[in-house]
Design a protein around this motif. Structure first.
Motif, PDB file in Angstrom:
ATOM      1  N   GLU A 175       0.836  -1.220   0.000  1.00  0.00           N
ATOM      2  CA  GLU A 175       0.000   0.000   0.000  1.00  0.00           C
ATOM      3  C   GLU A 175       0.867   1.266   0.000  1.00  0.00           C
ATOM      4  N   LYS A 176       1.926   1.261   0.792  1.00  0.00           N
ATOM      5  CA  LYS A 176       2.801   2.442   0.908  1.00  0.00           C
ATOM      6  C   LYS A 176       3.440   2.799  -0.441  1.00  0.00           C
TER       7      LYS A 176
ATOM      8  N   ILE B 101      12.491  -4.254  -3.554  1.00  0.00           N
ATOM      9  CA  ILE B 101      11.693  -3.326  -4.361  1.00  0.00           C
ATOM     10  C   ILE B 101      11.728  -1.962  -3.669  1.00  0.00           C
ATOM     11  N   VAL B 102      12.183  -0.917  -4.397  1.00  0.00           N
ATOM     12  CA  VAL B 102      12.321   0.393  -3.749  1.00  0.00           C
ATOM     13  C   VAL B 102      11.371   1.449  -4.308  1.00  0.00           C
ATOM     14  N   GLY B 103      10.642   1.138  -5.379  1.00  0.00           N
ATOM     15  CA  GLY B 103       9.721   2.141  -5.902  1.00  0.00           C
ATOM     16  C   GLY B 103       9.062   1.690  -7.193  1.00  0.00           C
ATOM     17  N   VAL B 104       8.142   2.543  -7.671  1.00  0.00           N
ATOM     18  CA  VAL B 104       7.367   2.272  -8.894  1.00  0.00           C
ATOM     19  C   VAL B 104       7.624   3.391  -9.892  1.00  0.00           C
ATOM     20  N   ASP B 105       7.777   3.037 -11.171  1.00  0.00           N
ATOM     21  CA  ASP B 105       7.872   4.050 -12.233  1.00  0.00           C
ATOM     22  C   ASP B 105       6.446   4.376 -12.665  1.00  0.00           C
ATOM     23  N   PHE B 106       5.830   5.395 -12.018  1.00  0.00           N
ATOM     24  CA  PHE B 106       4.421   5.715 -12.270  1.00  0.00           C
ATOM     25  C   PHE B 106       4.176   6.216 -13.692  1.00  0.00           C
ATOM     26  N   GLY B 107       5.235   6.735 -14.328  1.00  0.00           N
ATOM     27  CA  GLY B 107       5.103   7.218 -15.712  1.00  0.00           C
ATOM     28  C   GLY B 107       4.777   6.092 -16.680  1.00  0.00           C
ATOM     29  N   LYS B 108       5.089   4.857 -16.293  1.00  0.00           N
ATOM     30  CA  LYS B 108       4.848   3.721 -17.191  1.00  0.00           C
ATOM     31  C   LYS B 108       3.622   2.903 -16.777  1.00  0.00           C
ATOM     32  N   ARG B 109       2.835   3.404 -15.799  1.00  0.00           N
ATOM     33  CA  ARG B 109       1.679   2.640 -15.312  1.00  0.00           C
ATOM     34  C   ARG B 109       0.519   2.685 -16.309  1.00  0.00           C
ATOM     35  N   ASP B 110      -0.141   1.542 -16.478  1.00  0.00           N
ATOM     36  CA  ASP B 110      -1.343   1.443 -17.304  1.00  0.00           C
ATOM     37  C   ASP B 110      -2.446   2.276 -16.642  1.00  0.00           C
ATOM     38  N   PRO B 111      -3.073   3.209 -17.378  1.00  0.00           N
ATOM     39  CA  PRO B 111      -4.117   4.062 -16.763  1.00  0.00           C
ATOM     40  C   PRO B 111      -5.300   3.263 -16.216  1.00  0.00           C
ATOM     41  N   ASP B 112      -5.519   2.039 -16.727  1.00  0.00           N
ATOM     42  CA  ASP B 112      -6.652   1.227 -16.251  1.00  0.00           C
ATOM     43  C   ASP B 112      -6.282   0.324 -15.076  1.00  0.00           C
ATOM     44  N   SER B 113      -5.035   0.428 -14.577  1.00  0.00           N
ATOM     45  CA  SER B 113      -4.600  -0.478 -13.508  1.00  0.00           C
ATOM     46  C   SER B 113      -5.369  -0.204 -12.209  1.00  0.00           C
ATOM     47  N   GLN B 114      -5.603  -1.268 -11.448  1.00  0.00           N
ATOM     48  CA  GLN B 114      -6.354  -1.178 -10.192  1.00  0.00           C
ATOM     49  C   GLN B 114      -5.434  -1.455  -9.003  1.00  0.00           C
ATOM     50  N   PRO B 115      -5.693  -0.791  -7.835  1.00  0.00           N
ATOM     51  CA  PRO B 115      -4.869  -1.056  -6.648  1.00  0.00           C
ATOM     52  C   PRO B 115      -4.908  -2.543  -6.270  1.00  0.00           C
ATOM     53  N   THR B 116      -3.824  -3.015  -5.684  1.00  0.00           N
ATOM     54  CA  THR B 116      -3.725  -4.427  -5.274  1.00  0.00           C
ATOM     55  C   THR B 116      -4.662  -4.700  -4.098  1.00  0.00           C
ATOM     56  N   GLN B 117      -5.472  -5.742  -4.229  1.00  0.00           N
ATOM     57  CA  GLN B 117      -6.326  -6.191  -3.131  1.00  0.00           C
ATOM     58  C   GLN B 117      -5.612  -7.342  -2.428  1.00  0.00           C
ATOM     59  N   TYR B 118      -5.202  -7.115  -1.197  1.00  0.00           N
ATOM     60  CA  TYR B 118      -4.465  -8.149  -0.453  1.00  0.00           C
ATOM     61  C   TYR B 118      -5.388  -9.333  -0.192  1.00  0.00           C
ATOM     62  N   ILE B 119      -4.847 -10.544  -0.243  1.00  0.00           N
ATOM     63  CA  ILE B 119      -5.687 -11.729  -0.051  1.00  0.00           C
ATOM     64  C   ILE B 119      -6.310 -11.759   1.342  1.00  0.00           C
ATOM     65  N   THR B 120      -7.479 -12.401   1.434  1.00  0.00           N
ATOM     66  CA  THR B 120      -8.184 -12.487   2.722  1.00  0.00           C
ATOM     67  C   THR B 120      -8.121 -13.899   3.307  1.00  0.00           C
TER      68      THR B 120
END
Length: 664
Positions: free
Chosen positions: A359-360, A381-400
C-alpha cells in the motif's frame, strides 16, 4: 646432502617462490624453472614415501576427492557485521563506541572483499584445516580444496603463535573469471554468473584437481585465538603479512569518522581499478583491548561495522504477486518479476514483506518497479515508475484467505503481517515447523533435509516433529531417491538428535520470538521444559532481556493442548527436556540481583571467562556503568573515565582477586 635434506631444501625453496609470485607478485624465476624444481621434488617424494608431508608444495595440485564435506565447529564464532549506508549511521556507531570505551579511539579501514568467507587454522606454523563460514558457529571442512590456492601458505615464516585462526575471503579476480568464462563459452557451456558465486561454488567441488584449475586467491584480514600477544588490528595485519599471508595493503589506520568517510569515498570511486570485487568498506576499532571491552551482540561485534556502497538499481516489470506461508503462519507477498540482471545475478523474485509495504509504495501487477540488491545480496523493491503505469490499472487487493488451506487470515493489532491461524491443518506450516526443528542450529539431524521432510509429510508418515522418532527404516526405504544407505543415515541422524542439549531443543520447538539467544537464556533460567511450561507472563518478564512480546508468546505456546502433547511425546522419545546436571553443577545464585561491568586486562581468567562466571552465578553483565551498576571489576590498564564514573556513582570497585573471592 642426503635425500631428506634435499627434499626439505626443495620444499623451502618452492614455498618461497610461491610466496614471491602469488603474495608479493614479484617472481624471481621463470614458470619453466619452477615446474622443473616441482617435478624434481615430486620424483624424490615418490621414491622416498617415508618423507611424505601433507603440506608439501607437491600436494597443492589437487587429487583428493571429497564426497561429503564434514561439518566442524569453529574454535571461535565467525560473526557477521552490522551494516551502515550513510555518514549519519557511521557517526552514530562512533558515538556508541566512544560511550562504551575509554581513551582515544582509532579505526582501521579495510576493503570489504566480495567472495567466500574462510577460516584457516594453523598449528605450529602449519595449515591444519580450512573451514567455510557456514552459519558462523560451524562450517564445512574444505581443507583439501583450499590447499590448492597458491596464495594460502601451507607453512608460516618467522615467529608465530602456537595455534590461531586467520579469517579472510576466497576471491576470484576479474581476469581469472573472464578467462574461465571464455573457456566455458568455447566449450559450449553456460558462462558463470559472477566471481563471488563461482569462488564459493569452487570450494565445494568434490575433486580438488578441478579446484586447482581455478585461479582463486585468498585475502586475509582477521586473526583470532587465545593469548596471541597482539595489541591492535593494524599491528595484526602487519604480523600476518610477515608470516607469509596475503594481506591487502589498502588497509588504513584513521583517527576519525571524517577520515573513514574520505577512505570510503575514495574507494567508492576507484573500486573498479582493483583486480577483484568489493562491495564496501569494513571499519574496525583498532585497539584490541577496546575491542574486548565492546564485545559482541548475539550476531555481530560492537567494534566493527560495514559501510556498504550504494546498491545497483534496475527497472523491471511485475508480472504477478503470489503469497507464501511460513512455519509460523505468517503470509509473505512475493513479487514475481520479469528476469533482470542485477549486481552479477539474474533476479526473478523479491519479497514485498506485507500489506502495508504494498500500500505504501502502491505496487500493482503490471507496474514497472525499481529493484535494488540490499547489501548487494537480497533483491529489494524500492519504488514504482508511475510514468509507465497502465491508466486502467487497479490497486492491489491483499488476499483475505490462506493460499494453501483457504482459512480466513487474521492480523493482530499493532502487527504488519497477516497470519493463517490453521496451525495443525496448513501444509506449509506443518512442513516448515519440522524443517526448522531439524535445521543445523536446532536439532541438526544429519541425513534429513527439507525436501525429505516435505515428502514424509506428503506420504502421511509424519504430521509433526515428534513423529520423527517413531519412523522405521522400512517406512522410509520406499520413498523417492531413498537408497539403503540414505535410509540408515536418516534413522541414525534422528536417533543421535536425542543427545542435542536442552537449549537447542527449546529453539527447535519453534516458539514465536524464541530465537537461539532467548532459548539459551530461558533454558539457563528454568533448567527444564516442565518449569518453563508453568511460568507466568510476570515471571518471564522479570528475566533480564525478556520482554512482554516474548513472554506472551511462550505462555500462549504452552496454553495450546496440542503443543503440550507434542512436548510430552518428545520427552518420551528421549529428547533432552532439561539441562544436563553437569551444565549447571557449578551454577549458584550468589550474585543474583547484581549488575557487573568488566574493564581492563585480567590474568587469572579471560574476560569471557569472567563474564561466564558472573552469569553462571546469577549476576548480570553490562557494557557501561550506570546508577544500576553494583560492581566494577577492574583489571590492569582500565580507562580513567570508567573509574571516575564508578567513583562518582559510588559503584563498588573490585580487583580480579576480590571478585574471584566473592565466589568462594
Amino acid at each position: 646432502m642426503d635425500i631428506k635434506d634435499k627434499i626439505l631444501s626443495l620444499r623451502r625453496e618452492l614455498d618461497q617462490h610461491n610466496y614471491n609470485y602469488y603474495v608479493l607478485d614479484k617472481p624471481v624465476i621463470s614458470d619453466f624453472d619452477f615446474d622443473l624444481k616441482l617435478k624434481e621434488l615430486q620424483k624424490l617424494e615418490d621414491q622416498n614415501p617415508e618423507f611424505f608431508d601433507p603440506n608439501s608444495p607437491t600436494q597443492r595440485v589437487g587429487g583428493a576427492i571429497t564426497k561429503n564435506f564434514q561439518t566442524v565447529f569453529h574454535d571461535h564464532p565467525m560473526y557477521s557485521l552490522s551494516n551502515s549506508y550513510s555518514k549519519e549511521e557511521l557517526e552514530d556507531w562512533e558515538k556508541r563506541v566512544k560511550k562504551l570505551v575509554d581513551g582515544k579511539v582509532e579505526f582501521v579501514c579495510e576493503l570489504k572483499y566480495d567472495g567466500a568467507s574462510i577460516s584457516l587454522t594453523y598449528e605450529n606454523g602449519e595449515l591444519v584445516r580450512a573451514v567455510t563460514r557456514g552459519d558462523g558457529v560451524q562450517g564445512d571442512d574444505v581443507t583439501n580444496n583450499v590447499k590448492t590456492i597458491l596464495s594460502v601458505p601451507l607453512r608460516l615464516k618467522g615467529e608465530f603463535p602456537k595455534r590461531f585462526d586467520i579469517r579472510g575471503e576466497i576471491v576470484l579476480p576479474y581476469e581469472g573469471f573472464a578467462k574461465l568464462n571464455a573457456e566455458r563459452v568455447e566449450a559450449g557451456e553456460e558462462p558463470y554468473a559472477n566471481p563471488r558465486n563461482t569462488a564459493s561454488g569452487s570450494l565445494k567441488l568434490q575433486d580438488s584437481t578441478e579446484v586447482a584449475k581455478r585461479p582463486l586467491d585468498c585475502l586475509l584480514y582477521n586473526i583470532v585465538g587465545e593469548r596471541l600477544d597482539l595489541v591492535s588490528q593494524f599491528d595484526s595485519l602487519e604480523k600476518a603479512r610477515s608470516w607469509g599471508f596475503k594481506v591487502p595493503k589498502e588497509a588504513k589506520l584513521t583517527a576519525s569518522v571524517d577520515e573513514v568517510l574520505n577512505y570510503v569515498n575514495y574507494w567508492e570511486q576507484h573500486r573498479h581499478e582493483l583486480p577483484y570485487e568489493i562491495d564496501g568498506v569494513v571499519v574496525k576499532v583498532n585497539d584490541f583491548r577496546q575491542q574486548e571491552e565492546l564485545g559482541f551482540t548475539a550476531k555481530s561485534p560492537r567494534w566493527a561495522i560495514a559501510y556498504k556502497f550504494k546498491a545497483e538499481q534496475e527497472a523491471t516489470i511485475l508480472k504477478k504477486i503470489t503469497y507464501q506461508v511460513g512455519r509460523t503462519g505468517a503470509i509473505t507477498p512475493v513479487a514475481n518479476l520479469k528476469p533482470v540482471q542485477l549486481a552479477g545475478t539474474v533476479v526473478k523474485r523479491a519479497s514485498l514483506h506485507n500489506a502495508d509495504q504494498i500500500e505504501k509504495l502502491d505496487i500493482r501487477e503490471g507496474d514497472t518497479l525499481f529493484v535494488e540488491k540490499g547489501g548487494e545480496i537480497i533483491p529489494k523493491i524500492v519504488g514504482v515508475d508511475f510514468g509507465k503505469r497502465d491508466p486502467d490499472s487497479q490497486p492491489t487487493q491483499y488476499i483475505t484467505h490462506c493460499p494453501e488451506c483457504e482459512t480466513l487470515l487474521v492480523r493482530n493489532e499493532g502487527e504488519a503481517q497477516h497470519y493463517c491461524p490453521n496451525l495443525s491443518g496448513c501444509p506449509p506450516q506443518i512442513i516448515g515447523r519440522i524443517q526448522h526443528y531439524i535445521s543445523r542450529k536446532a536439532m541438526d539431524i544429519e541425513g534429513l533435509g527439507g525436501e525429505t521432510v516435505a515428502l514424509l509429510v506428503k506420504e502421511g508418515l509424519i504430521i509433526n516433529y515428534a513423529d520423527l522418532y517413531q519412523l522405521q527404516k522400512e517406512q522410509v526405504l520406499p520413498l523417492e531417491r531413498m537408497a539403503e544407505k540414505s535410509a540408515d543415515n536418516l534413522i541414525q541422524g534422528i536417533a543421535k538428535s536425542r543427545e542435542i542439549p536442552f537449549e537447542r531443543v527449546l529453539f527447535a520447538l519453534g516458539i514465536r520470538y524464541v530465537g537461539e539467544t532467548v532459548a539459551k537464556k530461558l533454558a539457563r533460567h528454568f533448567k527444564s521444559i516442565a518449569a518453563l511450561a508453568q511460568a507466568t507472563e510476570e515471571e518471564l518478564v522479570n528475566i533480564d532481556e525478556i520482554g512482554e512480546r516474548i513472554a506472551q508468546s511462550v505462555t500462549a505456546f504452552f496454553e495450546v493442548e496440542e503443543n503440550r502433547i507434542l512436548v510430552q511425546k518428545l520427552k518420551e522419545a528421549g529428547v533432552q527436556m532439561e539441562l544436563a546436571a553437569e551444565e549447571f553443577a557449578h551454577h549458584t545464585n550468589i550474585l543474583e540481583g547484581n549488575t557487573f561491568v568488566i574493564s581492563g586486562v585480567f590474568h587469572q581468567v579471560s574476560r569471557n571467562e569472567l563474564k561466564k562466571l558472573i552469569e553462571d552465578n546469577g549476576g548480570k553483565v553490562s557494557g557501561s556503568i550506570s546508577s544500576k551498576t553494583n560492581y566494577l571489576v577492574a583489571g590492569e590498564n582500565m580507562g580513567p573515565s570508567k573509574l571516575a564514573k564508578a567513583e562518582q556513582l559510588g559503584t563498588k570497585i573490585l580487583s580480579e582477586e576480590e571478585f574471584l573471592k566473592m565466589l568462594e
